[in-house]
Design a protein around this motif. Structure first.
Motif, mmCIF file in Angstrom:
data_model
loop_
_atom_site.group_PDB
_atom_site.id
_atom_site.type_symbol
_atom_site.label_atom_id
_atom_site.label_comp_id
_atom_site.label_asym_id
_atom_site.label_seq_id
_atom_site.Cartn_x
_atom_site.Cartn_y
_atom_site.Cartn_z
ATOM 1 N N ASP A 1 0.832 -1.195 0.000
ATOM 2 C CA ASP A 1 0.000 0.000 0.000
ATOM 3 C C ASP A 1 0.869 1.247 0.000
ATOM 4 O O ASP A 1 1.906 1.303 0.674
ATOM 5 C CB ASP A 1 -0.911 0.025 1.231
ATOM 6 C CG ASP A 1 -1.956 -1.068 1.171
ATOM 7 O OD1 ASP A 1 -2.223 -1.560 0.062
ATOM 8 O OD2 ASP A 1 -2.477 -1.444 2.240
ATOM 9 N N ALA A 2 0.416 2.247 -0.750
ATOM 10 C CA ALA A 2 1.150 3.509 -0.774
ATOM 11 C C ALA A 2 0.981 4.225 0.560
ATOM 12 O O ALA A 2 -0.058 4.128 1.210
ATOM 13 C CB ALA A 2 0.631 4.383 -1.918
ATOM 14 N N HIS B 1 0.873 7.823 2.620
ATOM 15 C CA HIS B 1 0.491 9.205 2.372
ATOM 16 C C HIS B 1 0.863 10.032 3.601
ATOM 17 O O HIS B 1 0.830 9.530 4.729
ATOM 18 C CB HIS B 1 -1.010 9.315 2.119
ATOM 19 C CG HIS B 1 -1.496 8.325 1.098
ATOM 20 N ND1 HIS B 1 -1.181 8.429 -0.223
ATOM 21 C CD2 HIS B 1 -2.234 7.198 1.232
ATOM 22 C CE1 HIS B 1 -1.710 7.414 -0.873
ATOM 23 N NE2 HIS B 1 -2.352 6.656 -0.023
ATOM 24 N N GLU C 1 -16.081 12.016 -4.979
ATOM 25 C CA GLU C 1 -14.621 12.074 -4.931
ATOM 26 C C GLU C 1 -14.064 13.183 -5.819
ATOM 27 O O GLU C 1 -13.142 13.905 -5.408
ATOM 28 C CB GLU C 1 -14.019 10.725 -5.333
ATOM 29 C CG GLU C 1 -14.159 9.644 -4.274
ATOM 30 C CD GLU C 1 -13.341 8.408 -4.606
ATOM 31 O OE1 GLU C 1 -12.667 8.407 -5.667
ATOM 32 O OE2 GLU C 1 -13.365 7.457 -3.813
ATOM 33 N N THR D 1 -11.640 16.010 -4.307
ATOM 34 C CA THR D 1 -10.225 16.099 -4.710
ATOM 35 C C THR D 1 -9.942 17.456 -5.332
ATOM 36 O O THR D 1 -8.876 18.048 -5.094
ATOM 37 C CB THR D 1 -9.852 14.984 -5.697
ATOM 38 O OG1 THR D 1 -10.765 14.996 -6.808
ATOM 39 C CG2 THR D 1 -9.874 13.619 -5.027
ATOM 40 N N SER E 1 -4.930 14.082 -4.470
ATOM 41 C CA SER E 1 -5.252 12.901 -5.269
ATOM 42 C C SER E 1 -6.327 12.079 -4.551
ATOM 43 O O SER E 1 -6.700 12.356 -3.404
ATOM 44 C CB SER E 1 -3.997 12.052 -5.479
ATOM 45 O OG SER E 1 -3.550 11.524 -4.242
ATOM 46 N N ARG E 2 -6.802 11.038 -5.217
ATOM 47 C CA ARG E 2 -7.855 10.204 -4.643
ATOM 48 C C ARG E 2 -7.379 9.397 -3.436
ATOM 49 O O ARG E 2 -8.148 9.141 -2.506
ATOM 50 C CB ARG E 2 -8.398 9.240 -5.698
ATOM 51 C CG ARG E 2 -9.231 9.899 -6.785
ATOM 52 C CD ARG E 2 -9.625 8.879 -7.840
ATOM 53 N NE ARG E 2 -10.382 9.481 -8.926
ATOM 54 C CZ ARG E 2 -11.714 9.492 -8.994
ATOM 55 N NH1 ARG E 2 -12.415 8.928 -8.036
ATOM 56 N NH2 ARG E 2 -12.333 10.047 -10.013
ATOM 57 N N ALA E 3 -6.102 8.978 -3.462
ATOM 58 C CA ALA E 3 -5.621 8.058 -2.422
ATOM 59 C C ALA E 3 -5.723 8.643 -1.007
ATOM 60 O O ALA E 3 -6.297 8.007 -0.114
ATOM 61 C CB ALA E 3 -4.195 7.608 -2.724
ATOM 62 N N ARG F 1 -9.426 8.963 -0.018
ATOM 63 C CA ARG F 1 -10.050 7.697 0.341
ATOM 64 C C ARG F 1 -9.620 7.233 1.731
ATOM 65 O O ARG F 1 -10.417 6.644 2.463
ATOM 66 C CB ARG F 1 -9.712 6.646 -0.715
ATOM 67 C CG ARG F 1 -10.461 6.871 -2.025
ATOM 68 C CD ARG F 1 -10.029 5.919 -3.114
ATOM 69 N NE ARG F 1 -10.841 6.107 -4.323
ATOM 70 C CZ ARG F 1 -10.603 5.507 -5.475
ATOM 71 N NH1 ARG F 1 -9.586 4.648 -5.588
ATOM 72 N NH2 ARG F 1 -11.379 5.738 -6.516
ATOM 73 N N GLU F 2 -8.369 7.505 2.086
ATOM 74 C CA GLU F 2 -7.917 7.141 3.439
ATOM 75 C C GLU F 2 -8.644 7.980 4.481
ATOM 76 O O GLU F 2 -9.058 7.476 5.530
ATOM 77 C CB GLU F 2 -6.408 7.342 3.547
ATOM 78 C CG GLU F 2 -5.824 7.094 4.934
ATOM 79 C CD GLU F 2 -5.974 5.660 5.436
ATOM 80 O OE1 GLU F 2 -5.732 5.430 6.632
ATOM 81 O OE2 GLU F 2 -6.341 4.763 4.627
#
Length: 211
Positions: free
Chosen positions: A2-3, A5, A34, A38, A44-46, A49-50
């Motif tokens: 997982d990335a 952030h 979203e 954003t 960004s979306r990531a 979403r977190e």
């Protein structure tokens, strides 16, 4: 893998969306788009979403299969059940804590913050202080598992409490009335008498106002 952030970015977005929800800018049941969020936050979306995932854990948003995310809605039955759970858990916490030596600093601090926010007309800050006050009541027990069981209940009630604070502020000529009820509860707990403290829990107005 997982990335990762920046925690500060996720936290900032979470706080902004949470503030909009509790202030009523985002209504119960409203979809969270979203693309709009954003663009608004320039992210960004990531990380968005977190942030939404964490808000879901707090009970403020709901993730619906194939339908995205919306602000959480509680039915009248949901609210009644959650208040019932809260009442039982707080009563148990007081029964554990009293009679006995308890540290009231966190409870007093939350009450002072609630008072200052009510006087300033800051409903979001008042809601946050109200939340801290009730967490502090349960923390008096020193019972870790009880606190873990209690936290999701009070988090799910935050949305309902915020709405009630707005209704109460509009209905009452004295915005400090809600603070006065909690001050009486504080004094009952501070007495060290479990009978007075339990009576204070019953009489402080859990179902009539914001709790």
């Amino acid at each position: 893998m997982d990335a990762l952030h920046p925690p500060s970015l996720v936290e900032l977005v979470m706080q902004r969306v949470r503030a909009d929800i509790l202030a009523g800018a985002l209504a119960p049941g409203e979809r969270l788009i979203e693309e709009q969020l954003t663009a608004r936050f320039g992210i960004s979306r990531a990380p968005l979403r977190e942030a939404l995932r964490l808000l879901g854990q707090q009970g403020l948003v709901e993730h619906l299969p194939r339908r995205g995310v919306r602000v959480a809605e509680l039915s009248a039955a949901d609210v009644d059940e959650l208040f019932g759970l809260r009442d039982v858990l707080e009563r148990y916490a007081v029964e554990i804590a009293l009679p006995g030596p308890v540290v009231l600093a966190d409870l007093a601090s939350a009450l002072e913050s609630m008072d200052a926010a009510a006087r300033a007309g800051d409903l979001l800050a008042e809601n946050d202080a109200h939340h801290r006050f009730h967490l502090a009541v349960v923390s008096l027990s020193g019972h870790r598992q009880l606190l873990l069981a209690y936290e999701p209940v009070i988090l799910k009630l935050q949305l309902h409490m915020a709405a009630n604070l707005r209704l109460e502020a509009a209905a009452l000529s004295a915005p400090e009335e809600g603070v006065a009820r909690h001050r009486r509860l504080f004094e009952a707990i501070a007495s060290g008498d479990p009978v007075l403290a339990l009576a204070g829990l019953v009489s402080h107005g859990a179902r009539t106002y914001a709790g």
